[in-house]
Write a protein that holds these residues in place. Structure first.
Motif, PDB file in Angstrom:
ATOM      1  N   GLY A 100      38.249  33.144  47.900  1.00 40.01           N
ATOM      2  CA  GLY A 100      38.027  34.575  48.129  1.00 40.01           C
ATOM      3  C   GLY A 100      37.786  34.859  49.597  1.00 40.01           C
ATOM      4  N   ALA A 101      38.098  36.100  49.984  1.00 36.85           N
ATOM      5  CA  ALA A 101      37.862  36.510  51.375  1.00 36.85           C
ATOM      6  C   ALA A 101      36.376  36.446  51.700  1.00 36.85           C
ATOM      7  CB  ALA A 101      38.390  37.926  51.597  1.00 36.85           C
ATOM      8  N   LEU A 105      34.904  34.802  55.071  1.00 40.72           N
ATOM      9  CA  LEU A 105      33.956  35.447  55.990  1.00 40.72           C
ATOM     10  C   LEU A 105      32.731  34.551  56.212  1.00 40.72           C
ATOM     11  CD1 LEU A 105      34.214  39.004  54.435  1.00 40.72           C
ATOM     12  CD2 LEU A 105      34.840  38.449  56.795  1.00 40.72           C
ATOM     13  N   TRP A 126      31.138  46.770  54.880  1.00 43.00           N
ATOM     14  CA  TRP A 126      31.129  46.190  53.536  1.00 43.00           C
ATOM     15  C   TRP A 126      29.811  45.467  53.295  1.00 43.00           C
ATOM     16  CZ3 TRP A 126      32.701  40.961  51.560  1.00 43.00           C
ATOM     17  CH2 TRP A 126      32.586  40.940  50.156  1.00 43.00           C
ATOM     18  N   SER A 172      36.277  46.390  58.722  1.00 42.99           N
ATOM     19  CA  SER A 172      37.400  46.400  57.785  1.00 42.99           C
ATOM     20  C   SER A 172      38.190  47.691  57.958  1.00 42.99           C
ATOM     21  CB  SER A 172      36.934  46.262  56.328  1.00 42.99           C
ATOM     22  OG  SER A 172      36.100  47.329  55.927  1.00 42.99           O
ATOM     23  N   ASN A 176      36.095  49.437  53.449  1.00 43.34           N
ATOM     24  CA  ASN A 176      35.202  49.516  52.302  1.00 43.34           C
ATOM     25  C   ASN A 176      33.821  49.695  52.911  1.00 43.34           C
ATOM     26  OD1 ASN A 176      33.613  49.150  50.077  1.00 43.34           O
ATOM     27  ND2 ASN A 176      34.274  47.064  49.601  1.00 43.34           N
ATOM     28  N   ASP A 205      38.897  42.436  58.895  1.00 41.71           N
ATOM     29  CA  ASP A 205      39.007  42.249  57.446  1.00 41.71           C
ATOM     30  C   ASP A 205      40.072  43.219  56.926  1.00 41.71           C
ATOM     31  OD1 ASP A 205      38.644  42.250  54.699  1.00 41.71           O
ATOM     32  OD2 ASP A 205      36.450  42.254  54.806  1.00 41.71           O
ATOM     33  N   ILE A 207      41.697  43.141  53.908  1.00 44.77           N
ATOM     34  CA  ILE A 207      41.954  42.885  52.490  1.00 44.77           C
ATOM     35  C   ILE A 207      42.547  44.108  51.766  1.00 44.77           C
ATOM     36  CG2 ILE A 207      39.615  43.404  51.645  1.00 44.77           C
ATOM     37  CD1 ILE A 207      40.016  40.726  49.940  1.00 44.77           C
ATOM     38  N   TYR A 208      42.343  45.300  52.340  1.00 40.16           N
ATOM     39  CA  TYR A 208      42.928  46.511  51.717  1.00 40.16           C
ATOM     40  C   TYR A 208      44.221  46.957  52.403  1.00 40.16           C
ATOM     41  CZ  TYR A 208      38.495  46.851  49.250  1.00 40.16           C
ATOM     42  OH  TYR A 208      37.418  46.574  48.453  1.00 40.16           O
ATOM     43  N   SER A 237      42.740  39.583  46.170  1.00 34.93           N
ATOM     44  CA  SER A 237      41.914  40.267  45.157  1.00 34.93           C
ATOM     45  C   SER A 237      42.340  41.704  44.924  1.00 34.93           C
ATOM     46  CB  SER A 237      40.446  40.279  45.587  1.00 34.93           C
ATOM     47  OG  SER A 237      39.870  39.023  45.406  1.00 34.93           O
ATOM     48  N   ARG A 246      39.991  34.382  42.867  1.00 41.42           N
ATOM     49  CA  ARG A 246      39.256  33.929  44.025  1.00 41.42           C
ATOM     50  C   ARG A 246      40.114  33.237  45.094  1.00 41.42           C
ATOM     51  NH1 ARG A 246      37.055  36.762  44.702  1.00 41.42           N
ATOM     52  NH2 ARG A 246      35.363  35.933  45.938  1.00 41.42           N
ATOM     53  N   TYR A 324      37.837  53.860  47.335  1.00 37.91           N
ATOM     54  CA  TYR A 324      36.482  54.391  47.257  1.00 37.91           C
ATOM     55  C   TYR A 324      36.423  55.778  47.880  1.00 37.91           C
ATOM     56  CZ  TYR A 324      35.890  49.321  47.136  1.00 37.91           C
ATOM     57  OH  TYR A 324      36.017  47.988  46.840  1.00 37.91           O
TER      58      TYR A 324
HETATM   59  N1  PMP Z   1      36.102  42.288  52.258  1.00 37.24           N
HETATM   60  C1  PMP Z   1      36.022  43.513  51.735  1.00 37.24           C
HETATM   61  C2  PMP Z   1      36.061  44.684  52.646  1.00 37.24           C
HETATM   62  C3  PMP Z   1      35.881  43.682  50.343  1.00 37.24           C
HETATM   63  O1  PMP Z   1      35.799  44.898  49.822  1.00 37.24           O
HETATM   64  C4  PMP Z   1      35.827  42.548  49.525  1.00 37.24           C
HETATM   65  C5  PMP Z   1      35.612  42.802  48.068  1.00 37.24           C
HETATM   66  N2  PMP Z   1      35.756  41.913  47.206  1.00 37.24           N
HETATM   67  C6  PMP Z   1      35.928  41.280  50.129  1.00 37.24           C
HETATM   68  C7  PMP Z   1      36.054  41.193  51.495  1.00 37.24           C
HETATM   69  C8  PMP Z   1      35.867  40.007  49.357  1.00 37.24           C
HETATM   70  O2  PMP Z   1      36.971  39.847  48.548  1.00 37.24           O
HETATM   71  P1  PMP Z   1      37.269  38.529  47.726  1.00 37.24           P
HETATM   72  O3  PMP Z   1      36.160  37.572  47.971  1.00 37.24           O
HETATM   73  O4  PMP Z   1      37.361  38.967  46.309  1.00 37.24           O
HETATM   74  O5  PMP Z   1      38.572  38.021  48.239  1.00 37.24           O
END
Ligand code: PMP
Ligand code: GLU
Length: 394
Positions: A100-101, A105, A126, A172, A176, A205, A207-208, A237, A246, A324
């Motif tokens: 997972g991210a 991190l 976040w 990010s 988020n 970050d 991820i979105y 994710s 993950r 969100y």
């Molecule tokens: N960064 C941000 C901004 C997130 O919203 C999330 C939410 N899960 C994550 C990282 C972590 O993601 P994941 O560990 O599921 O890859």
């Protein structure tokens, strides 16, 4: 016996998003009809073509430990994805696959921060950034923003927050919890400041990145002078609805990737083998395969904005990405609703849970005490019903 636990864990806060989700689950088990808009997780099933890849991987006996930093062909797929989507060249020795991210991190924090190093967090940020930084003995330095600037920091704010102890900037985009997306010009502005401070690193970050309604995602690593000092974080994710599988990853300078691999080698030994195999298929697919989810999030964004906009006291920005909304509800502070005094955003979120049976998250956890976060990764019926209930109790 909790005083026998380490200071490290005693001083850590529980993830507010996960805590609220657990509370909603508990209330549901007690028979309450709770609508959960607290957790940021797509409500779609994993697309079938990705599930198929996982099934094949099981049959092909991907059952041993993978290389700590991820399978070579997965890293190649990630490298190709960085080139295709972000115009970034990351070689295989610059990529680390993690659980997972969130773990990506945590790896970066543990590998980059010394005690007392400052990490600039544009707020809202976040939920886990602050505790991850503190766990690595860094100091989170929050730079507040507000709805007036669409919850984004300016170059001048960044400059003002920098001290001789500043080690990193973490942010990010899409953000988020605010859904804000930094434009090319805005990132150029931040990069211009950073070019005068060559020792500051950036955690971007992304991820979105695909859940972006205005289009044109910009990676700060692609801006002049930023590539060597940016750690680009991403994962599957959100865009592929693979939260439980993950898988996250970074692209970074080779010495940073090497350190993260070393750290991960003493922690998890690497990410789940089957999920890694499936991720190759996910990342190699054209973005058009997941466009239906992005389109749905866009529709729901418009729906929830319209509905919440009708409630007096909800002050909203227009989120351009993620899933969100982050309304400023500070106009309720000091008021008494159905016998409950609302002093802050946490009171308000709790009030909504208890009186409207709707789970949201306090903005306090994201570094903004005037707001609450509402996830609209839920069906349209749930969104309509949730907002109806909220409206009825405020
Ligand atoms: N960064 C941000 C901004 C997130 O919203 C999330 C939410 N899960 C994550 C990282 C972590 O993601 P994941 O560990 O599921 O890859
Ligand atoms: N990132 C999601 C959220 O913000 C999932 C929860 C978590 O990982 O903390 O709700």
């Amino acid at each position: 016996m909790s005083n026998h636990l380490s200071e490290r864990i005693n001083s850590m806060s529980t993830s507010a998003t996960l805590a609220m989700a657990a509370k909603a689950r508990e209330l549901r088990n007690q028979g309450k009809d709770i609508i959960g808009l607290s957790l940021g997780e797509p409500d779609f099933n994993i697309p079938d073509f990705i599930k198929e890849a996982a099934k094949i991987a099981i049959d092909e006996n991907y059952s041993s430990y993978s290389p700590v930093d991820g399978y070579v062909d997965l890293k190649q797929a990630i490298s190709n994805k960085f080139k295709r989507d972000n115009n970034l060249e990351y070689g295989l020795n610059q990529i680390v696959v993690s659980t997972g991210a969130k773990q990506s991190l945590a790896n970066v924090a543990m590998c980059m921060l010394n005690k007392g190093d400052e990490v600039i967090l544009p707020a809202p940020y976040w939920v886990s950034y602050s505790d991850i930084v503190k766990l690595a003995e860094g100091i989170p330095v929050e730079v507040p923003t507000s709805i007036e600037t669409d919850f984004k920091i300016t170059a001048a704010q960044l400059e003002a927050a920098i001290t001789p102890k500043t080690k990193m900037l973490w942010f990010s985009s899409p953000c988020n919890p605010s859904g804000s997306v930094y434009s090319q010009e805005e990132l150029e502005g931040l990069a211009e400041v950073l070019r005068n401070h060559p020792n500051i690193y950036v955690v971007s970050d992304e991820i979105y990145e695909h859940i972006n309604f205005r289009g044109g995602h910009v990676s700060i690593a692609g801006i002049e002078g930023m590539y060597d000092r940016t750690i680009t974080v991403n994962g599957v994710s959100k865009a592929f609805a693979m939260t439980g599988w993950r898988i996250g990853y970074i692209g970074a300078a080779d010495w940073i990737a090497k350190a993260c691999t070393k750290f991960q080698g003493q922690n998890t030994s690497g990410a789940n083998a089957i999920a890694q195999r499936a991720t190759i298929t996910a990342l190699e697919a054209p973005v058009s395969k997941i466009q239906f989810m992005i389109d749905k999030f866009h529709e729901r964004r418009d729906l929830i904005l319209g509905l919440l906009g009708e409630i007096e006291g909800f002050n909203l920005n227009v989120p351009e990405g993620a899933f969100y909304v982050f309304p400023d509800i500070s106009s309720f502070f000091g008021k008494t609703l159905n016998g409950t005094k609302i002093e802050n955003a946490s009171d308000f979120a709790l009030y909504l849970l208890e009186h409207a049976n709707v789970a949201t998250v306090t903005g306090q956890a994201f570094g903004n005490p005037n707001c609450i976060r509402i996830s609209y990764a839920a069906s349209e019926d749930e969104i309509r019903e949730a907002v109806k209930r909220i409206k009825a109790v405020v």
